[in-house]
Structure formats: C-alpha cells, structure tokens
Design a protein around this motif. Sequence first.
Motif, PDB file in Angstrom:
ATOM      1  N   GLN A 143       0.822  -1.212   0.000  1.00 13.99           N
ATOM      2  CA  GLN A 143       0.000   0.000   0.000  1.00 13.99           C
ATOM      3  C   GLN A 143       0.856   1.262   0.000  1.00 13.99           C
ATOM      4  OE1 GLN A 143      -2.569  -0.409   3.438  1.00 13.99           O
ATOM      5  NE2 GLN A 143      -3.182  -2.458   2.815  1.00 13.99           N
ATOM      6  N   LYS A 144       2.183   1.067  -0.059  1.00 16.63           N
ATOM      7  CA  LYS A 144       3.147   2.173  -0.067  1.00 16.63           C
ATOM      8  C   LYS A 144       2.978   3.087   1.155  1.00 16.63           C
ATOM      9  CE  LYS A 144       3.675   2.154  -5.103  1.00 16.63           C
ATOM     10  NZ  LYS A 144       4.261   0.904  -5.136  1.00 16.63           N
ATOM     11  N   LYS A 145       2.701   2.465   2.298  1.00 14.01           N
ATOM     12  CA  LYS A 145       2.565   3.212   3.548  1.00 14.01           C
ATOM     13  C   LYS A 145       3.900   3.231   4.274  1.00 14.01           C
ATOM     14  CE  LYS A 145      -2.340   2.661   4.172  1.00 14.01           C
ATOM     15  NZ  LYS A 145      -3.428   2.155   4.997  1.00 14.01           N
ATOM     16  N   GLU A 146       4.074   4.249   5.086  1.00 15.23           N
ATOM     17  CA  GLU A 146       5.319   4.411   5.826  1.00 15.23           C
ATOM     18  C   GLU A 146       5.414   3.370   6.938  1.00 15.23           C
ATOM     19  OE1 GLU A 146       7.530   7.859   8.398  1.00 15.23           O
ATOM     20  OE2 GLU A 146       6.227   8.474   6.738  1.00 15.23           O
ATOM     21  N   ILE A 147       6.620   2.855   7.117  1.00 14.08           N
ATOM     22  CA  ILE A 147       6.883   1.864   8.157  1.00 14.08           C
ATOM     23  C   ILE A 147       7.985   2.438   9.038  1.00 14.08           C
ATOM     24  CG2 ILE A 147       7.600  -0.512   8.630  1.00 14.08           C
ATOM     25  CD1 ILE A 147       6.642  -1.078   5.659  1.00 14.08           C
ATOM     26  N   SER A 148       7.718   2.463  10.334  1.00 12.11           N
ATOM     27  CA  SER A 148       8.675   3.078  11.256  1.00 12.11           C
ATOM     28  C   SER A 148       9.976   2.284  11.320  1.00 12.11           C
ATOM     29  CB  SER A 148       8.070   3.183  12.655  1.00 12.11           C
ATOM     30  OG  SER A 148       8.019   1.900  13.260  1.00 12.11           O
ATOM     31  N   GLU A 149      11.027   2.983  11.736  1.00 10.94           N
ATOM     32  CA  GLU A 149      12.336   2.352  11.885  1.00 10.94           C
ATOM     33  C   GLU A 149      12.268   1.239  12.939  1.00 10.94           C
ATOM     34  OE1 GLU A 149      16.718   3.860  13.151  1.00 10.94           O
ATOM     35  OE2 GLU A 149      15.590   5.194  11.817  1.00 10.94           O
ATOM     36  N   GLU A 150      11.516   1.496  14.005  1.00 11.75           N
ATOM     37  CA  GLU A 150      11.360   0.508  15.075  1.00 11.75           C
ATOM     38  C   GLU A 150      10.681  -0.768  14.552  1.00 11.75           C
ATOM     39  OE1 GLU A 150       8.629   0.197  18.996  1.00 11.75           O
ATOM     40  OE2 GLU A 150       9.808   2.043  18.846  1.00 11.75           O
ATOM     41  N   THR A 151       9.653  -0.573  13.740  1.00 16.57           N
ATOM     42  CA  THR A 151       8.960  -1.726  13.150  1.00 16.57           C
ATOM     43  C   THR A 151       9.885  -2.488  12.220  1.00 16.57           C
ATOM     44  OG1 THR A 151       6.802  -0.657  13.342  1.00 16.57           O
ATOM     45  CG2 THR A 151       6.982  -2.439  11.727  1.00 16.57           C
ATOM     46  N   MET A 152      10.673  -1.759  11.431  1.00 12.26           N
ATOM     47  CA  MET A 152      11.591  -2.417  10.504  1.00 12.26           C
ATOM     48  C   MET A 152      12.662  -3.202  11.263  1.00 12.26           C
ATOM     49  SD  MET A 152      10.347  -2.159   7.591  1.00 12.26           S
ATOM     50  CE  MET A 152      11.660  -2.996   6.741  1.00 12.26           C
ATOM     51  N   LYS A 153      13.081  -2.704  12.412  1.00 10.74           N
ATOM     52  CA  LYS A 153      14.059  -3.414  13.242  1.00 10.74           C
ATOM     53  C   LYS A 153      13.456  -4.729  13.740  1.00 10.74           C
ATOM     54  CE  LYS A 153      16.591  -2.965  17.567  1.00 10.74           C
ATOM     55  NZ  LYS A 153      16.750  -2.183  18.785  1.00 10.74           N
ATOM     56  N   ALA A 154      12.200  -4.668  14.191  1.00 11.50           N
ATOM     57  CA  ALA A 154      11.511  -5.874  14.663  1.00 11.50           C
ATOM     58  C   ALA A 154      11.331  -6.870  13.525  1.00 11.50           C
ATOM     59  CB  ALA A 154      10.157  -5.508  15.273  1.00 11.50           C
ATOM     60  N   VAL A 155      10.927  -6.369  12.375  1.00  8.90           N
ATOM     61  CA  VAL A 155      10.673  -7.236  11.221  1.00  8.90           C
ATOM     62  C   VAL A 155      11.962  -7.899  10.747  1.00  8.90           C
ATOM     63  CG1 VAL A 155      10.044  -7.167   8.773  1.00  8.90           C
ATOM     64  CG2 VAL A 155       8.542  -6.160  10.472  1.00  8.90           C
ATOM     65  N   LYS A 156      13.064  -7.180  10.818  1.00  7.14           N
ATOM     66  CA  LYS A 156      14.358  -7.768  10.430  1.00  7.14           C
ATOM     67  C   LYS A 156      14.707  -8.943  11.338  1.00  7.14           C
ATOM     68  CE  LYS A 156      18.682  -7.923   8.790  1.00  7.14           C
ATOM     69  NZ  LYS A 156      18.990  -9.327   8.682  1.00  7.14           N
ATOM     70  N   ALA A 157      14.533  -8.759  12.638  1.00 12.61           N
ATOM     71  CA  ALA A 157      14.820  -9.842  13.589  1.00 12.61           C
ATOM     72  C   ALA A 157      13.880 -11.021  13.365  1.00 12.61           C
ATOM     73  CB  ALA A 157      14.718  -9.331  15.024  1.00 12.61           C
ATOM     74  N   ILE A 158      12.601 -10.722  13.161  1.00 14.67           N
ATOM     75  CA  ILE A 158      11.611 -11.784  12.919  1.00 14.67           C
ATOM     76  C   ILE A 158      11.930 -12.502  11.616  1.00 14.67           C
ATOM     77  CG2 ILE A 158       9.181 -12.221  12.362  1.00 14.67           C
ATOM     78  CD1 ILE A 158       8.509  -9.935  14.392  1.00 14.67           C
ATOM     79  N   SER A 159      12.255 -11.746  10.595  1.00 14.05           N
ATOM     80  CA  SER A 159      12.598 -12.330   9.294  1.00 14.05           C
ATOM     81  C   SER A 159      13.798 -13.257   9.402  1.00 14.05           C
ATOM     82  CB  SER A 159      12.872 -11.203   8.293  1.00 14.05           C
ATOM     83  OG  SER A 159      13.268 -11.730   7.060  1.00 14.05           O
ATOM     84  N   ASP A 160      14.819 -12.831  10.154  1.00 15.76           N
ATOM     85  CA  ASP A 160      16.006 -13.669  10.344  1.00 15.76           C
ATOM     86  C   ASP A 160      15.638 -14.987  11.032  1.00 15.76           C
ATOM     87  OD1 ASP A 160      17.524 -11.660   9.194  1.00 15.76           O
ATOM     88  OD2 ASP A 160      18.380 -10.951  11.096  1.00 15.76           O
ATOM     89  N   LEU A 161      14.800 -14.899  12.062  1.00 17.85           N
ATOM     90  CA  LEU A 161      14.370 -16.114  12.772  1.00 17.85           C
ATOM     91  C   LEU A 161      13.590 -17.045  11.839  1.00 17.85           C
ATOM     92  CD1 LEU A 161      14.013 -17.688  15.532  1.00 17.85           C
ATOM     93  CD2 LEU A 161      11.792 -16.529  15.662  1.00 17.85           C
ATOM     94  N   LEU A 162      12.639 -16.482  11.097  1.00 16.57           N
ATOM     95  CA  LEU A 162      11.820 -17.312  10.206  1.00 16.57           C
ATOM     96  C   LEU A 162      12.650 -17.900   9.068  1.00 16.57           C
ATOM     97  CD1 LEU A 162       8.486 -15.270  10.041  1.00 16.57           C
ATOM     98  CD2 LEU A 162       9.024 -17.284  11.446  1.00 16.57           C
ATOM     99  N   ALA A 163      13.634 -17.162   8.585  1.00 15.80           N
ATOM    100  CA  ALA A 163      14.514 -17.694   7.535  1.00 15.80           C
ATOM    101  C   ALA A 163      15.326 -18.867   8.068  1.00 15.80           C
ATOM    102  CB  ALA A 163      15.436 -16.592   7.011  1.00 15.80           C
ATOM    103  N   MET A 164      15.815 -18.719   9.292  1.00 16.57           N
ATOM    104  CA  MET A 164      16.577 -19.801   9.916  1.00 16.57           C
ATOM    105  C   MET A 164      15.678 -21.028  10.115  1.00 16.57           C
ATOM    106  SD  MET A 164      18.898 -19.476  13.381  1.00 16.57           S
ATOM    107  CE  MET A 164      19.569 -17.900  12.872  1.00 16.57           C
TER     108      MET A 164
END
Length: 180
Positions: A143-164
Amino acid sequence: MYISQQLKKKNIAEYLLYMWQVEDLIRANGCDMERIRKNIIEPYPATDEQKKELARWYEDLINMMQQEGVLEKGHVQINKNIIVWLTDLHLRLLRSKFPYYSAAYYKVLPFIVELRAKGGDKDVPELETCFDAMYGVLMLKLQKKEISEETMKAVKAISDLLAMLAGYYIKDKEGDLELD
C-alpha cells in the motif's frame, strides 16, 4: 500455483505468507471464480492448459475456504497446519540447544511480547504472531505506507528467525536434521 509449489519446496515461510496473500486475493475478488479468472488468471503469463490448472487450484482453495468457514477471515487448515509443523520444529530446536537459533529467538521474543500487548491474539502460537507481523508489513509495503524504523528493526529480527527456521524445516523434511 507454480509459485506456490516452488516456494513450498524452497522456503516454507515465504510459502505461508504467499498463501495468506492468495487467501486475501480470493476475498478481494468476492470469492467469485469469474472475477478471479478475469483479474488473476487471464493476465497470468501461461499456456491455456496451465491457466486451466490454475483455475482448478483457485476453485479448490475457494471450496476449502467455504467448507472451513474462512471466506471472510482466517486461514484454511492446510495453512494452519504449517504453523503447527513449524511450531513443533521451533520447540524441538529450542530444546536441542541450537545456539544460533536460540539466540535469534530470544532476540525476537521482546517483539512478540510487544505485538501481543498491542492487541495481538495471545492464544495463537508465537510463530503465528511473527507471521502476522511479517504479513502486516508486507501489506503496508504494497500500500506504499510508511513503516517506522522501530517496526523495521523488529521485522528484520523476525525475518532472520523465520529464515533460519525455514532452513531447518527443509533439513528436517530431508531427514538431515539431528536434534539430539
């Protein structure tokens, strides 16, 4: 459909997110097969035979959604089963003391707690909370909506866990994962 088959073999986490998106595409088209043919299948670059197969796949999914009462929200049982399988593997990995996996999990745990405190369903498995977060961010990006830096930090950690976890899932399915 071919995308789903490839993702299921290559990355179970991406497959699940893709399937959730397909469920939402079906809903966005009113669970109407004619609209799905017009909006999804016809523009798809495939042979007529492949399009017929894709139409059957969508019809089967619509039937499942109808029979399981998830036409408006929720997920079909085959997708819920993936969360169950991944949760089982997740717990086995934590019990087996895989240090890198455990470290990734404990890095994500505060985000899971925070997501649940913000109104997430506390009765769903932790991994489902992770997938909900990933899917939510995917929808915001589409939807091309803004995503906060804090949310992106959480998503990066979650993404790393799910990838593993997805990598361990493949090894487990192939019989190459020793957890003892």
